[in-house]
Motif scaffolding. Structure first.
Motif, PDB file in Angstrom:
ATOM      1  N   THR A   1       0.828  -1.211   0.000  1.00 20.11           N
ATOM      2  CA  THR A   1       0.000   0.000   0.000  1.00 20.11           C
ATOM      3  C   THR A   1       0.864   1.263   0.000  1.00 20.11           C
TER       4      THR A   1
ATOM      5  N   MET B   1       2.152   1.607  -3.534  1.00 23.76           N
ATOM      6  CA  MET B   1       1.051   2.053  -4.392  1.00 23.76           C
ATOM      7  C   MET B   1       0.808   3.558  -4.256  1.00 23.76           C
ATOM      8  N   ALA B   2       0.967   4.089  -3.054  1.00 24.98           N
ATOM      9  CA  ALA B   2       0.766   5.523  -2.835  1.00 24.98           C
ATOM     10  C   ALA B   2       1.797   6.333  -3.624  1.00 24.98           C
TER      11      ALA B   2
ATOM     12  N   HIS C   1       0.877   6.431  -7.210  1.00 23.62           N
ATOM     13  CA  HIS C   1      -0.434   7.049  -7.418  1.00 23.62           C
ATOM     14  C   HIS C   1      -1.498   6.028  -7.830  1.00 23.62           C
ATOM     15  N   LEU C   2      -1.473   4.868  -7.189  1.00 24.78           N
ATOM     16  CA  LEU C   2      -2.482   3.838  -7.436  1.00 24.78           C
ATOM     17  C   LEU C   2      -3.456   3.805  -6.270  1.00 24.78           C
ATOM     18  N   SER C   3      -4.693   3.506  -6.554  1.00 23.97           N
ATOM     19  CA  SER C   3      -5.681   3.363  -5.483  1.00 23.97           C
ATOM     20  C   SER C   3      -5.494   1.991  -4.836  1.00 23.97           C
ATOM     21  N   THR C   4      -6.197   1.756  -3.761  1.00 24.04           N
ATOM     22  CA  THR C   4      -6.077   0.472  -3.066  1.00 24.04           C
ATOM     23  C   THR C   4      -7.075  -0.564  -3.573  1.00 24.04           C
ATOM     24  N   GLU C   5      -7.678  -0.301  -4.723  1.00 23.61           N
ATOM     25  CA  GLU C   5      -8.597  -1.276  -5.307  1.00 23.61           C
ATOM     26  C   GLU C   5      -7.836  -2.554  -5.651  1.00 23.61           C
TER      27      GLU C   5
ATOM     28  N   GLU D   1      -5.749  -2.564  -8.901  1.00 29.12           N
ATOM     29  CA  GLU D   1      -4.490  -1.826  -8.863  1.00 29.12           C
ATOM     30  C   GLU D   1      -3.482  -2.477  -7.926  1.00 29.12           C
TER      31      GLU D   1
END
Length: 160
Positions: free
Chosen positions: A26, A29-30, A33-37, A40
């Motif tokens: 996570t 991912m931040a 710039h990815l969401s936590t879906e 992604e």
């Protein structure tokens, strides 16, 4: 000797550089710039696996950069072109860390490391988020042993 055996983990005065597998997905991912879906998360996991595979095959080095004061992952750095004298750096910095990111600390350390282990004498980096602080830090490097050039958001460094 393969790259990952030579270079694990690394520390500067402010940062600790470690393999992406040492950080939470996570947090990675931040930075990307990815969401936590779920979609992604799978994309990010595959990207981390590919980057670590590239390290194992001596194509690049990729590290997460942990701020040792805050214990937060603040950036991800990939270095390619290590078989040549000119390496290329891709640096993704967490937006909230941009204003306090110490480019001078990281880049001075990296160039010395690359010059010592890989005979790299220069490297370039494209950085979209150049600030007055960043430019000031780069001018400090020039007074030491690194010559820095800035043109069209591309930073080029030569080790003297």
């Amino acid at each position: 000797m393969i790259l990952f055996e030579k270079l694990h983990p690394l520390m500067t005065a402010r940062y600790r550089l470690d393999w992406l597998t040492q950080f939470k997905l996570t947090d990675i991912m931040a930075i990307w710039h990815l969401s936590t879906e779920k979609n992604e998360a799978l994309i990010a996991a595959k990207a981390v696996n590919q980057k670590m595979s590239d390290v194992m095959q001596n194509r690049t080095i990729t590290w997460g950069i942990l701020d040792q004061q805050t214990k937060i992952l603040v950036a991800i750095i990939s270095i390619s072109g290590l078989a040549t004298q000119e390496a290329t750096i891709n640096l993704d910095i967490k937006e909230s860390a941009l204003s306090s990111f110490d480019f001078a600390d990281l880049l001075d350390y990296l160039l010395q490391l690359l010059n010592h282990h890989f005979d790299v004498t220069q490297f370039s980096m494209t950085q979209d988020h150049l600030t007055a602080t960043t430019i000031s830090q780069l001018s400090q490097l020039e007074t030491q042993h690194i010559e820095a050039h800035l043109q069209n958001n591309k930073l080029s460094f030569i080790y003297r």
